[in-house]
Write an enzyme that holds these catalytic residues in place. Structure first.
Site, short mmCIF file in Angstrom:
data_model
loop_
_atom_site.label_atom_id
_atom_site.label_comp_id
_atom_site.label_asym_id
_atom_site.label_seq_id
_atom_site.Cartn_x
_atom_site.Cartn_y
_atom_site.Cartn_z
N SER A 259 0.82 -1.21 0.00
CA SER A 259 0.00 0.00 0.00
C SER A 259 0.85 1.27 0.00
O SER A 259 1.99 1.28 0.47
CB SER A 259 -0.91 0.01 1.23
OG SER A 259 -0.14 0.23 2.39
N GLU A 280 6.72 -0.36 -4.92
CA GLU A 280 5.67 -0.55 -5.94
C GLU A 280 4.35 -0.50 -5.17
O GLU A 280 4.00 -1.43 -4.47
CB GLU A 280 5.91 -1.87 -6.65
CG GLU A 280 5.27 -1.89 -8.01
CD GLU A 280 3.90 -2.50 -7.91
OE1 GLU A 280 2.94 -1.73 -7.69
OE2 GLU A 280 3.81 -3.71 -8.02
N CYS A 314 -2.58 -4.39 -8.19
CA CYS A 314 -2.33 -2.95 -8.13
C CYS A 314 -2.55 -2.30 -9.49
O CYS A 314 -2.67 -1.10 -9.59
CB CYS A 314 -0.94 -2.67 -7.58
SG CYS A 314 0.28 -3.73 -8.31
#
Ligand code: NAG
Ligand code: NAG
Ligand code: NAG
Length: 509
Positions: A259, A280, A314
């Protein structure tokens, strides 16, 4: 070995029997025969604590095994082992390091059924996706085996007469790797293969919800001949393990996928020891559909990019932005197809969509649907939690969603809800697409070549899919701009961040 740790199982002990996948698919065989971590090439328990943590199957809520509950002290022992191992691993010839990571990948491929079963069980994804992830994970072994031998330096004409400047790329040191539950294996191998190929050693903290794939990778690393201490796995108390990694000066880089909130904490925490960071983080991917797109193809592509892994990637589409002239037609096309997607258990071959990771996700999806409806959206398909055991949410399509106010457009969803938003002109569509602090992936479909170039350049994301959203692979640089992170994983760009630049001035006179 540190006094704190105790080897278990004897010489050649393997906690997973990958030759028998069926035993892991259902029932009560614990995923791992003994709760242990992998440190310095040995399966160990701790003399300090014999606490364990239960892991459950998101499809059934059944406990499927327990893992060791290690903390700060054990993590420091793993860092010490990795530090010692680094001194020798960095001197190993690149072609030998290449052989080791290639072999690691080959063993993953060979174990794809068994490892895919374990991975599907702990994450709740359908088996086709679980096994597919193992194959994808394995591809980083092969890719970084190639890159290991292609780390080049430079020779520069020196700053004064009779000198030569030489630039070397040296492995950075011990890497702390912190990985998420949504891809329990691939998010590990894409960084670990690059790090190990570059000559670094690794201490991994896998996600507590999906630790078994990481421990399978440790078993396979041993079998592949990756030397003791080069790849270590510590499970347990997330905060203590994380802070031990962040605070240790011996950890020279943190590679994190997860996150944006935690990424910012790691960024701050790393200042004290000036670590390098690979981050990332979250996304908020738009998918623009222009009026000249091939609509049936665009619908299939959008649905794949939205509902893969139940929307928990994501780079999952967060918002479909559809040009007004085709909005109704396209929305119907998408809704009809989503209606046909079957939700079910990992091992139900007819299921296309598995579980979500937990109850908070189910509740959050219900909340964003309710929020959108209160702001004028209409539920075209789905909209509810699936009753019964496990954590399932119906694949959901919402129409007439107000882009500027609906939570499902403003924040990262990480679940199977697709808001469909209307835009008029290309300029307006691009403006809406860019209107986020995230900058990971963005997609669009159009058949106009000039628009393809124009929009690809105008979108502010690290990765753009034009007429094709299946963008993940070992050969591409995966990563984002803005608040989506730092650095890239995969491709030639993924190995350099595991090296430091060293410049040596040689006088020749
Ligand atoms: C790790 O194991 C090796 C032998 O495999 C040993 O030489 C070394 O001392 C161990 N390192 C630590 C830190 O325990
Ligand atoms: C993508 O672009 C090509 C070439 O212009 C076009 O033929 C194709 O239909 C487009 N795909 C979609 C999904 O619009
Ligand atoms: C993307 O949209 C934002 C917001 O409208 C705008 O500021 C930015 O200039 C756009 N990017 C490009 C390259 O057009």
């Amino acid at each position: 070995m540190s006094d704190l740790l105790q080897a278990v199982g004897g010489e050649g002990f393997k906690p997973f029997d990958l030759s028998n996948p069926a035993q892991y698919a259902k029932g009560n065989t614990p995923m791992m025969s003994k709760a242990a971590c992998y440190i310095n090439g040995t399966w160990v328990t701790s003399k300090r604590t014999d606490k364990t943590i239960e892991v459950e199957d998101p499809c059934t809520n059944q406990v499927i095994g327990v893992i060791a509950h290690f903390g700060k002290e054990e993590t420091l022992a793993a860092i010490a082992a990795a530090k010692t191992a680094f001194e020798s691993w960095k001197k190993v010839l690149p072609n030998e390091r290449a052989a080791a990571v290639r072999r690691w990948g080959e063993l993953m491929t060979q174990a794809a059924e068994g490892m895919g079963t374990i991975l599907s069980r702990e994450s709740g994804k359908v088996f086709a996706e679980g096994k597919g992830e193992v194959i994808y994970s394995a591809s980083f072994g092969d890719w970084y085996a190639g890159e290991a031998e292609r780390i080049y330096g430079d020779v520069i004409s020196g700053p004064h007469l009779g000198t030569q400047a030489t630039v070397y790329r040296e492995p950075i040191g011990v890497v702390g790797l912190i990985t998420p539950w949504n891809f329990p294996a691939a998010m590990i191998t894409r960084a670990a293969c690059a790090a190990i190929a570059a000559g670094c050693t690794v201490v991994l903290k896998p996600a507590q919800l999906t630790p078994f794939s990481a421990l399978v990778l440790a078993q396979l690393a041993g079998e592949a001949g990756i030397p003791a201490g080069v790849f270590n796995v510590v499970t347990g108390e997330s905060a203590s393990i994380g802070s031990a990694l962040v605070e240790s000066f011996d950890i020279r880089k943190i590679s994190f996928t997860g996150s944006t909130r935690v990424g910012k904490q790691l960024y701050q925490g790393s200042a004290e020891t000036m670590k390098k960071l690979g981050l990332e983080l979250g996304g908020n991917a738009p998918y623009l559909v222009f009026e000249d797109a091939d609509l049936p193809r665009a619908a299939d592509d959008l649905i794949a990019a939205k509902f893969r892994n139940s929307g928990q990637t994501c780079i999952s589409v967060n918002r479909a932005l559809v040009q007004s002239s085709i909005y109704d037609e396209f929305t119907k096309l998408v809704a009809d197809r989503v209606k046909a997607l079957k939700v079910g258990n990992s091992f139900d071959p007819s299921a296309k969509i598995g579980a979500v990771i937990g109850k908070p996700t189910v509740d959050h999806m219900a909340k964003v649907v309710e929020d959108a409806v209160a702001k004028g959206a209409k539920v075209e398909v789905g909209g509810h939690a699936v009753p019964g055991a496990g954590y399932f949410f119906e694949p959901t399509v919402l129409s007439n969603v107000p882009h500027d106010t609906a939570l499902c457009c403003r924040e990262e969803l990480f679940g199977p809800v697709l808001p469909m938003v209307r835009f008029d002109t290309e300029e307006e569509g691009v403006r809406m697409a860019n209107d986020t602090r995230a900058g990971l992936a963005g997609y669009f479909s159009t058949s106009d070549y000039r628009r393809q170039f124009r929009v690809a350049h105008a979108l502010q994301f690290g990765m753009i899919g034009c007429n094709d959203s299946a963008m993940s692979a070992a050969c591409i640089p995966f990563g984002g701009v803005k608040e989506s992170g730092l650095g890239r994983d995969g491709s030639k760009y993924g190995i350099e961040p595991f090296t430091d630049c060293k410049y040596v001035l040689f006088s020749t006179v």
